[in-house]
Design a protein around this motif. Structure first.
Motif, short mmCIF file in Angstrom:
data_model
loop_
_atom_site.label_atom_id
_atom_site.label_comp_id
_atom_site.label_asym_id
_atom_site.label_seq_id
_atom_site.Cartn_x
_atom_site.Cartn_y
_atom_site.Cartn_z
N LEU A 140 66.20 -64.08 -68.63
CA LEU A 140 65.22 -63.87 -67.57
C LEU A 140 63.78 -63.97 -68.06
O LEU A 140 62.84 -63.86 -67.27
N LYS A 141 63.62 -64.17 -69.38
CA LYS A 141 62.29 -64.28 -69.98
C LYS A 141 61.40 -63.12 -69.53
O LYS A 141 60.35 -63.31 -68.92
N CYS A 142 61.88 -61.92 -69.83
CA CYS A 142 61.17 -60.73 -69.40
C CYS A 142 61.16 -59.68 -70.51
O CYS A 142 61.74 -59.89 -71.57
N ASP A 143 60.49 -58.58 -70.24
CA ASP A 143 60.39 -57.47 -71.18
C ASP A 143 61.37 -56.37 -70.81
O ASP A 143 61.82 -56.28 -69.66
N LEU A 144 61.61 -55.49 -71.75
CA LEU A 144 62.50 -54.36 -71.53
C LEU A 144 62.05 -53.52 -70.34
O LEU A 144 62.86 -53.07 -69.54
N SER A 145 60.75 -53.34 -70.19
CA SER A 145 60.23 -52.52 -69.09
C SER A 145 60.47 -53.16 -67.73
O SER A 145 60.40 -52.48 -66.70
N ASP A 146 60.77 -54.45 -67.69
CA ASP A 146 61.11 -55.11 -66.43
C ASP A 146 62.53 -54.76 -65.99
O ASP A 146 62.86 -54.87 -64.80
N VAL A 147 63.37 -54.35 -66.93
CA VAL A 147 64.78 -54.08 -66.66
C VAL A 147 65.08 -52.58 -66.59
O VAL A 147 65.89 -52.15 -65.77
N LEU A 148 64.44 -51.80 -67.44
CA LEU A 148 64.70 -50.36 -67.50
C LEU A 148 63.44 -49.57 -67.19
O LEU A 148 62.33 -49.98 -67.54
N GLU A 149 63.65 -48.43 -66.55
CA GLU A 149 62.54 -47.54 -66.24
C GLU A 149 62.94 -46.11 -66.58
O GLU A 149 64.02 -45.67 -66.25
N HIS A 150 62.04 -45.40 -67.25
CA HIS A 150 62.28 -43.99 -67.58
C HIS A 150 61.41 -43.13 -66.68
O HIS A 150 60.21 -43.35 -66.56
N ARG A 151 62.06 -42.17 -66.02
CA ARG A 151 61.35 -41.21 -65.17
C ARG A 151 61.73 -39.81 -65.60
O ARG A 151 62.90 -39.54 -65.88
N ASP A 152 60.77 -38.93 -65.63
CA ASP A 152 61.06 -37.52 -65.92
C ASP A 152 61.82 -36.92 -64.76
O ASP A 152 61.51 -37.18 -63.60
N ASP A 153 62.79 -36.10 -65.08
CA ASP A 153 63.57 -35.43 -64.02
C ASP A 153 62.85 -34.21 -63.51
O ASP A 153 62.16 -33.52 -64.14
#
Length: 67
Positions: free
Chosen positions: A54-67
C-alpha cells in the motif's frame, strides 16, 4: 487500545481486500479479519507486506488510543 485502520485505508486507496490479498500473498480471510478489527495479533511479516503493497506508514494502518 490499538485499532487496525486497514478498511478505511483500502477505501481511500480504492483497493479491495481481494486485491490486497493478491498483492501480499496473505490469505483473504486474514485480510478480512484485519479489516474487521477481529485480530488479536498481526504477524510482523504480514504488516510489512501490507505497508509495502500500500506504500504507506505504520500509522496509516494502526492507531493507538488511551483507554
Amino acid at each position: 487500545m490499538i485499532t487496525i485502520k486497514l478498511r478505511s485505508l483500502l477505501e481511500r486507496k480504492n483497493i479491495s481486500q481481494a486485491e490486497l490479498a493478491r498483492l501480499t500473498g496473505i490469505r483473504p480471510s486474514t485480510i478480512c479479519d484485519l479489516c474487521n478489527n477481529n485480530s488479536e495479533f498481526i504477524k510482523l511479516d504480514f504488516l510489512n507486506r501490507i505497508l509495502k503493497a500500500l506504500k504507506c506508514d505504520l500509522s496509516d494502518v494502526l492507531e493507538h488510543r488511551d483507554d
